[in-house]
Design a protein around this motif. Structure first.
Motif, PDB file in Angstrom:
ATOM      1  N   LEU A  37      -9.135  26.434  18.347  1.00 16.06           N
ATOM      2  CA  LEU A  37      -8.032  25.513  18.096  1.00 16.06           C
ATOM      3  C   LEU A  37      -7.722  25.599  16.605  1.00 16.06           C
ATOM      4  CD1 LEU A  37      -6.535  23.311  19.827  1.00 16.06           C
ATOM      5  CD2 LEU A  37      -8.280  21.692  19.068  1.00 16.06           C
ATOM      6  N   ALA A  38      -6.433  25.637  16.238  1.00 13.44           N
ATOM      7  CA  ALA A  38      -6.065  25.719  14.822  1.00 13.44           C
ATOM      8  C   ALA A  38      -4.703  25.075  14.621  1.00 13.44           C
ATOM      9  CB  ALA A  38      -6.023  27.173  14.357  1.00 13.44           C
ATOM     10  N   MET A  39      -4.476  24.593  13.410  1.00 12.59           N
ATOM     11  CA  MET A  39      -3.188  23.987  13.084  1.00 12.59           C
ATOM     12  C   MET A  39      -2.614  24.710  11.878  1.00 12.59           C
ATOM     13  SD  MET A  39      -2.542  19.946  12.956  1.00 12.59           S
ATOM     14  CE  MET A  39      -1.360  19.425  14.183  1.00 12.59           C
ATOM     15  N   GLU A  40      -1.299  25.019  11.925  1.00 12.66           N
ATOM     16  CA  GLU A  40      -0.695  25.737  10.794  1.00 12.66           C
ATOM     17  C   GLU A  40      -0.584  24.820   9.574  1.00 12.66           C
ATOM     18  OE1 GLU A  40       2.550  24.660   9.985  1.00 12.66           O
ATOM     19  OE2 GLU A  40       2.357  23.270  11.649  1.00 12.66           O
ATOM     20  N   ALA A  41      -0.241  25.424   8.420  1.00 14.61           N
ATOM     21  CA  ALA A  41      -0.378  24.755   7.127  1.00 14.61           C
ATOM     22  C   ALA A  41       0.426  23.475   7.000  1.00 14.61           C
ATOM     23  CB  ALA A  41       0.002  25.729   6.008  1.00 14.61           C
ATOM     24  N   GLU A  42       1.540  23.356   7.739  1.00 15.20           N
ATOM     25  CA  GLU A  42       2.361  22.144   7.643  1.00 15.20           C
ATOM     26  C   GLU A  42       1.853  21.023   8.549  1.00 15.20           C
ATOM     27  OE1 GLU A  42       4.733  21.636   5.615  1.00 15.20           O
ATOM     28  OE2 GLU A  42       5.358  23.600   4.908  1.00 15.20           O
ATOM     29  N   GLY A  43       0.887  21.338   9.417  1.00 17.30           N
ATOM     30  CA  GLY A  43       0.337  20.310  10.301  1.00 17.30           C
ATOM     31  C   GLY A  43       1.266  19.902  11.424  1.00 17.30           C
ATOM     32  N   LEU A  46       0.013  23.100  16.831  1.00 19.27           N
ATOM     33  CA  LEU A  46      -1.356  23.434  17.219  1.00 19.27           C
ATOM     34  C   LEU A  46      -1.344  24.758  17.978  1.00 19.27           C
ATOM     35  CD1 LEU A  46      -2.872  20.140  18.686  1.00 19.27           C
ATOM     36  CD2 LEU A  46      -3.888  21.495  16.853  1.00 19.27           C
TER      37      LEU A  46
ATOM     38  N   VAL B  15     -13.070  22.269   9.069  1.00 21.08           N
ATOM     39  CA  VAL B  15     -13.332  21.653   7.768  1.00 21.08           C
ATOM     40  C   VAL B  15     -12.061  20.957   7.303  1.00 21.08           C
ATOM     41  CG1 VAL B  15     -13.880  22.187   5.359  1.00 21.08           C
ATOM     42  CG2 VAL B  15     -15.054  23.381   7.186  1.00 21.08           C
ATOM     43  N   VAL B  54     -12.428  22.580  17.689  1.00 20.92           N
ATOM     44  CA  VAL B  54     -12.004  21.439  16.881  1.00 20.92           C
ATOM     45  C   VAL B  54     -11.092  21.943  15.762  1.00 20.92           C
ATOM     46  CG1 VAL B  54     -14.180  21.571  15.564  1.00 20.92           C
ATOM     47  CG2 VAL B  54     -12.824  19.486  15.451  1.00 20.92           C
ATOM     48  N   ALA B  55     -10.091  21.119  15.394  1.00 17.42           N
ATOM     49  CA  ALA B  55      -9.199  21.462  14.280  1.00 17.42           C
ATOM     50  C   ALA B  55      -8.866  20.191  13.518  1.00 17.42           C
ATOM     51  CB  ALA B  55      -7.913  22.111  14.804  1.00 17.42           C
ATOM     52  N   ASN B  57      -6.027  18.490  10.895  1.00 14.98           N
ATOM     53  CA  ASN B  57      -4.673  18.661  10.371  1.00 14.98           C
ATOM     54  C   ASN B  57      -4.755  18.910   8.868  1.00 14.98           C
ATOM     55  OD1 ASN B  57      -2.057  18.262   9.340  1.00 14.98           O
ATOM     56  ND2 ASN B  57      -1.535  16.895  11.031  1.00 14.98           N
ATOM     57  N   PRO B  58      -4.231  20.050   8.388  1.00 12.88           N
ATOM     58  CA  PRO B  58      -4.364  20.350   6.956  1.00 12.88           C
ATOM     59  C   PRO B  58      -3.582  19.377   6.068  1.00 12.88           C
ATOM     60  CG  PRO B  58      -3.132  22.089   8.099  1.00 12.88           C
ATOM     61  CD  PRO B  58      -3.623  21.142   9.146  1.00 12.88           C
ATOM     62  N   ARG B  59      -2.605  18.687   6.635  1.00 11.23           N
ATOM     63  CA  ARG B  59      -1.813  17.721   5.863  1.00 11.23           C
ATOM     64  C   ARG B  59      -2.335  16.290   5.983  1.00 11.23           C
ATOM     65  NH1 ARG B  59       3.208  19.198   3.813  1.00 11.23           N
ATOM     66  NH2 ARG B  59       3.065  21.388   3.239  1.00 11.23           N
ATOM     67  N   GLU B  63      -6.738  13.278  10.681  1.00  6.73           N
ATOM     68  CA  GLU B  63      -6.240  13.616  12.019  1.00  6.73           C
ATOM     69  C   GLU B  63      -6.997  14.838  12.541  1.00  6.73           C
ATOM     70  OE1 GLU B  63      -1.963  13.039  12.894  1.00  6.73           O
ATOM     71  OE2 GLU B  63      -2.035  15.131  13.513  1.00  6.73           O
ATOM     72  N   TYR B  65      -8.307  17.116  16.026  1.00  5.98           N
ATOM     73  CA  TYR B  65      -8.057  17.456  17.426  1.00  5.98           C
ATOM     74  C   TYR B  65      -9.277  18.180  17.991  1.00  5.98           C
ATOM     75  CZ  TYR B  65      -3.137  16.548  16.430  1.00  5.98           C
ATOM     76  OH  TYR B  65      -1.962  15.947  16.068  1.00  5.98           O
TER      77      TYR B  65
END
Lengths: 199, 87
Positions: A37-43, A46, B15, B54-55, B57-59, B63, B65
């Motif tokens: 699972l990953a989120m791009e830089a702007e959040g 997913l 992280v 698991v992830a 939110n970089p912003r 948050e 997930y």
């Protein structure tokens, strides 16, 4: 004994299906056996890597759309997904069968990024949070080991044998210790392991 | 690495971009969080099981997930203390 064990599992599944209690929560979306699972830089988006491919969600995981990675490989098992921490359009996916794919348009189109890899069974991808053009990849089976690229997957070089145990996830972490520096963390069948990124 | 179940597979790892000492490990037994770069861990999200990935939110560092092995997504907006099923 082994045959009996498999037969009893199949029988149990049939009984659960008949009783309507078989785990089917995401059969509709086609998501099976999640790996990453990953989120791009702007959040905002997913990405989810699973046995049945790569998926994206723009509503926090409520709905998912399948992302085609390759016309040559329509059924890819996506083992790892990482997003560039600064560029929201730059996404990488590591697959069980066909190596690493890179997208520079937020996941719409993908290109293979496998030059220098000794094998195509990827079990982990890590992107350096300070220098995002630098990534590490864990390859299993043929060409097994840890590979590093300094140019976003343009060319990979094998740098290490890798941690003991089957790798499930890899990450580069900037640990703010007195010495500073990047550590590679690996989630494996033997737990969480870490090493200074001195490769 | 105190506080993580011994000899168990670490399926997922993430992280916080804002503070890399804050990290999460996804395991069959649940989700585990460290705030000291992995020196100590504690379970967060009682009831979460079979966590595959698991992830963060970089912003929004609070948050988080997770996905279970069969693709059920949960979101936390308070660093893992409480969770909402997303579907």
């Amino acid at each position: 004994m082994h045959q009996w064990s498999r037969a009893s599992t199949a029988l149990l599944t049939v009984l659960m299906l008949l009783a309507g209690i078989a785990p089917s929560s995401f059969a509709a979306a086609g998501v099976e056996h999640v790996h990453a699972l990953a989120m791009e830089a702007e959040g905002r988006i997913l990405f989810l890597g699973a046995h049945t491919g790569l998926f994206r969600s723009e509503d926090g995981g409520r709905s998912w759309r399948k992302v085609p990675l390759s016309t040559r490989h329509p059924h890819l098992d996506v083992m790892a997904v990482v997003a560039d921490p600064k560029d929201p359009l730059l996404i990488y996916a590591g697959t069980h069968e066909a190596g690493v794919f890179r997208s520079e348009d937020g996941g719409t189109t993908w290109k293979e990024a496998n030059a220098g890899l000794g094998g195509l069974d990827i079990h982990g991808l890590a992107i350096d949070p300070n220098v995002p053009s630098k990534l590490h990849a864990v390859v299993r089976e043929k060409g097994e080991g840890v590979y590093r690229t300094g140019d976003r997957g343009g060319k990979w070089v094998r740098v290490d044998d890798g941690p003991a145990g089957e790798v499930k996830v890899l990450a580069s972490v900037n640990i703010p210790t007195g010495m500073g520096g990047i550590y590679l963390y690996a989630g494996t069948a033997e737990g969480l392991q870490r090493n200074p990124d001195c490769f | 690495m105190g506080g993580l179940p011994a000899n168990r597979t670490a399926n997922g790892f993430a992280v916080s971009a804002a503070d890399p000492r804050v990290m999460y490990v996804a395991m069959r037994d649940g989700l585990f969080k460290s705030v000291n770069a992995g020196e100590t861990w504690r379970a967060v999200g009682s009831g979460l099981k079979d966590v595959a990935a698991v992830a963060v939110n970089p912003r929004k560092p609070d948050e988080v997930y997770v996905s279970t092995t069969d693709g059920v997504i949960f979101r936390s907006r308070d660093g893992g203390a409480t969770w909402q099923r997303q579907q």
